[in-house]
Every structure is written in C-alpha cells, then in structure tokens.
Design a protein around this motif. Sequence first.
Motif, PDB file in Angstrom:
ATOM      1  N   GLY A  98       0.788  -1.231   0.000  1.00 33.11           N
ATOM      2  CA  GLY A  98       0.000   0.000   0.000  1.00 33.11           C
ATOM      3  C   GLY A  98       0.815   1.271   0.000  1.00 33.11           C
ATOM      4  N   THR A  99       1.990   1.235   0.617  1.00 37.41           N
ATOM      5  CA  THR A  99       2.797   2.452   0.725  1.00 37.41           C
ATOM      6  C   THR A  99       3.929   2.519  -0.290  1.00 37.41           C
ATOM      7  OG1 THR A  99       4.301   1.467   2.353  1.00 37.41           O
ATOM      8  CG2 THR A  99       2.360   2.634   3.203  1.00 37.41           C
ATOM      9  N   GLY A 100       4.303   1.369  -0.836  1.00 36.75           N
ATOM     10  CA  GLY A 100       5.430   1.346  -1.761  1.00 36.75           C
ATOM     11  C   GLY A 100       6.770   1.217  -1.064  1.00 36.75           C
ATOM     12  N   ILE A 101       6.784   1.044   0.246  1.00 34.65           N
ATOM     13  CA  ILE A 101       8.023   0.818   0.986  1.00 34.65           C
ATOM     14  C   ILE A 101       8.321  -0.673   0.904  1.00 34.65           C
ATOM     15  CG2 ILE A 101       9.162   0.940   3.232  1.00 34.65           C
ATOM     16  CD1 ILE A 101       7.227   3.197   3.981  1.00 34.65           C
ATOM     17  N   SER A 102       9.511  -1.028   0.474  1.00 34.06           N
ATOM     18  CA  SER A 102       9.843  -2.447   0.327  1.00 34.06           C
ATOM     19  C   SER A 102       9.867  -3.130   1.689  1.00 34.06           C
ATOM     20  CB  SER A 102      11.203  -2.605  -0.358  1.00 34.06           C
ATOM     21  OG  SER A 102      12.239  -2.180   0.508  1.00 34.06           O
ATOM     22  N   MET A 103       9.712  -4.443   1.679  1.00 41.90           N
ATOM     23  CA  MET A 103       9.768  -5.217   2.918  1.00 41.90           C
ATOM     24  C   MET A 103      11.124  -5.038   3.595  1.00 41.90           C
ATOM     25  SD  MET A 103       6.899  -6.744   3.522  1.00 41.90           S
ATOM     26  CE  MET A 103       7.283  -8.129   4.579  1.00 41.90           C
ATOM     27  N   ARG A 104      12.175  -4.972   2.802  1.00 39.76           N
ATOM     28  CA  ARG A 104      13.516  -4.758   3.360  1.00 39.76           C
ATOM     29  C   ARG A 104      13.595  -3.410   4.081  1.00 39.76           C
ATOM     30  NH1 ARG A 104      18.015  -2.096   1.859  1.00 39.76           N
ATOM     31  NH2 ARG A 104      20.003  -2.933   2.511  1.00 39.76           N
ATOM     32  N   ASN A 105      13.049  -2.370   3.457  1.00 39.93           N
ATOM     33  CA  ASN A 105      13.075  -1.049   4.095  1.00 39.93           C
ATOM     34  C   ASN A 105      12.174  -0.989   5.329  1.00 39.93           C
ATOM     35  OD1 ASN A 105      15.010   0.015   2.433  1.00 39.93           O
ATOM     36  ND2 ASN A 105      13.560   1.007   1.057  1.00 39.93           N
ATOM     37  N   LEU A 106      11.060  -1.725   5.315  1.00 39.66           N
ATOM     38  CA  LEU A 106      10.237  -1.807   6.532  1.00 39.66           C
ATOM     39  C   LEU A 106      11.051  -2.406   7.672  1.00 39.66           C
ATOM     40  CD1 LEU A 106       6.742  -3.033   5.263  1.00 39.66           C
ATOM     41  CD2 LEU A 106       7.332  -0.778   6.153  1.00 39.66           C
ATOM     42  N   GLN A 107      11.842  -3.441   7.348  1.00 36.50           N
ATOM     43  CA  GLN A 107      12.674  -4.072   8.374  1.00 36.50           C
ATOM     44  C   GLN A 107      13.754  -3.106   8.866  1.00 36.50           C
ATOM     45  OE1 GLN A 107      12.016  -7.152   9.676  1.00 36.50           O
ATOM     46  NE2 GLN A 107      13.505  -6.511  11.215  1.00 36.50           N
ATOM     47  N   VAL A 108      14.345  -2.328   7.960  1.00 34.98           N
ATOM     48  CA  VAL A 108      15.352  -1.330   8.357  1.00 34.98           C
ATOM     49  C   VAL A 108      14.723  -0.312   9.306  1.00 34.98           C
ATOM     50  CG1 VAL A 108      16.766   0.594   7.490  1.00 34.98           C
ATOM     51  CG2 VAL A 108      16.784  -1.602   6.302  1.00 34.98           C
ATOM     52  N   ILE A 109      13.521   0.133   9.001  1.00 30.90           N
ATOM     53  CA  ILE A 109      12.821   1.095   9.862  1.00 30.90           C
ATOM     54  C   ILE A 109      12.581   0.481  11.237  1.00 30.90           C
ATOM     55  CG2 ILE A 109      10.638   2.324  10.187  1.00 30.90           C
ATOM     56  CD1 ILE A 109      10.572   2.597   7.072  1.00 30.90           C
ATOM     57  N   ARG A 110      12.110  -0.771  11.272  1.00 34.74           N
ATOM     58  CA  ARG A 110      11.872  -1.463  12.547  1.00 34.74           C
ATOM     59  C   ARG A 110      13.170  -1.658  13.320  1.00 34.74           C
ATOM     60  NH1 ARG A 110       8.909  -6.508  10.662  1.00 34.74           N
ATOM     61  NH2 ARG A 110       8.156  -5.402   8.880  1.00 34.74           N
ATOM     62  N   ASP A 111      14.231  -2.082  12.645  1.00 32.88           N
ATOM     63  CA  ASP A 111      15.506  -2.345  13.313  1.00 32.88           C
ATOM     64  C   ASP A 111      16.100  -1.089  13.936  1.00 32.88           C
ATOM     65  OD1 ASP A 111      15.281  -4.988  12.577  1.00 32.88           O
ATOM     66  OD2 ASP A 111      16.759  -4.870  10.947  1.00 32.88           O
ATOM     67  N   ASN A 112      15.788   0.063  13.380  1.00 35.61           N
ATOM     68  CA  ASN A 112      16.297   1.332  13.905  1.00 35.61           C
ATOM     69  C   ASN A 112      15.351   1.965  14.921  1.00 35.61           C
ATOM     70  OD1 ASN A 112      18.943   2.246  12.539  1.00 35.61           O
ATOM     71  ND2 ASN A 112      17.767   1.269  10.920  1.00 35.61           N
ATOM     72  N   GLY A 113      14.311   1.257  15.305  1.00 36.12           N
ATOM     73  CA  GLY A 113      13.385   1.748  16.329  1.00 36.12           C
ATOM     74  C   GLY A 113      12.522   2.899  15.856  1.00 36.12           C
ATOM     75  N   LEU A 114      12.263   2.992  14.559  1.00 38.09           N
ATOM     76  CA  LEU A 114      11.506   4.114  14.018  1.00 38.09           C
ATOM     77  C   LEU A 114      10.119   3.719  13.520  1.00 38.09           C
ATOM     78  CD1 LEU A 114      14.454   5.795  12.115  1.00 38.09           C
ATOM     79  CD2 LEU A 114      13.428   6.533  14.265  1.00 38.09           C
ATOM     80  N   ALA A 115       9.732   2.478  13.768  1.00 40.71           N
ATOM     81  CA  ALA A 115       8.386   2.028  13.408  1.00 40.71           C
ATOM     82  C   ALA A 115       7.443   2.364  14.562  1.00 40.71           C
ATOM     83  CB  ALA A 115       8.385   0.518  13.163  1.00 40.71           C
TER      84      ALA A 115
END
Length: 106
Positions: free
Chosen positions: A20-37
């Motif tokens: 829905g957002t166009g953010i790749s699954m890899r980038n979602l994981q990067v966001i989560r790993d950096n505590g920004l989700a």
Amino acid sequence: MARPKHTNPEQFTSGEISHGTGISMRNLQVIRDNGLAPEDGQWLPSGLWDLTGLVHFTLIAAFAGNKTPLLHAAKLAQEMRYTHSDFGFGYLPRVEHEHYGKKLEN
C-alpha cells in the motif's frame, strides 16, 4: 515463522503495508531495526499494524518519495506523531511550529 492471520479490515500485515505504501519489505525491516516504526498495539498480534501504523508508514513513504533519505523520513514521521499526540487519519490538529525538530538528532 508463520504469516500473521487476520480477518479485521482495520489491521494490516507488513506485506499489506509494503504494497500500500510502496516501501519495500527490506526497508520496513530497516525502519523497525532502527526503532523508528510505530509501536505495535498491545491488543494486536505480533506482525500486525492498525490504522495508526498505516498512516505512520504512509508519511514515511511520502517523505521518502520526495527524495528524503529513508531514516530521516522515518524520524520526521515519528516526530510528527509525537508532536501531535491526537494525530489521526488525515488530521493534524493545533499545528505548533515551535515544537518541530526538537526530538530529531543530526
């Protein structure tokens, strides 16, 4: 690990958020790993996001789509959520410019 199952149309898997957002699954994981989700709701099973999470990732996608680096976009979206505690779907009340950027690091 099994895929999260849900029947509630107001809950979204990471795959649905990505699509829905166009953010790749890899980038979602990067966001989560950096505590920004956004924090997962206590009432939601792990791996599911509510409407607040969808809006948060949509903001990140909007900033990133305008050439803002991914982690900076995630920090901006997080700052907007902290500044506007009653942030809702498409609604930013009481815009207070003096608070912007106070929680961001260089």
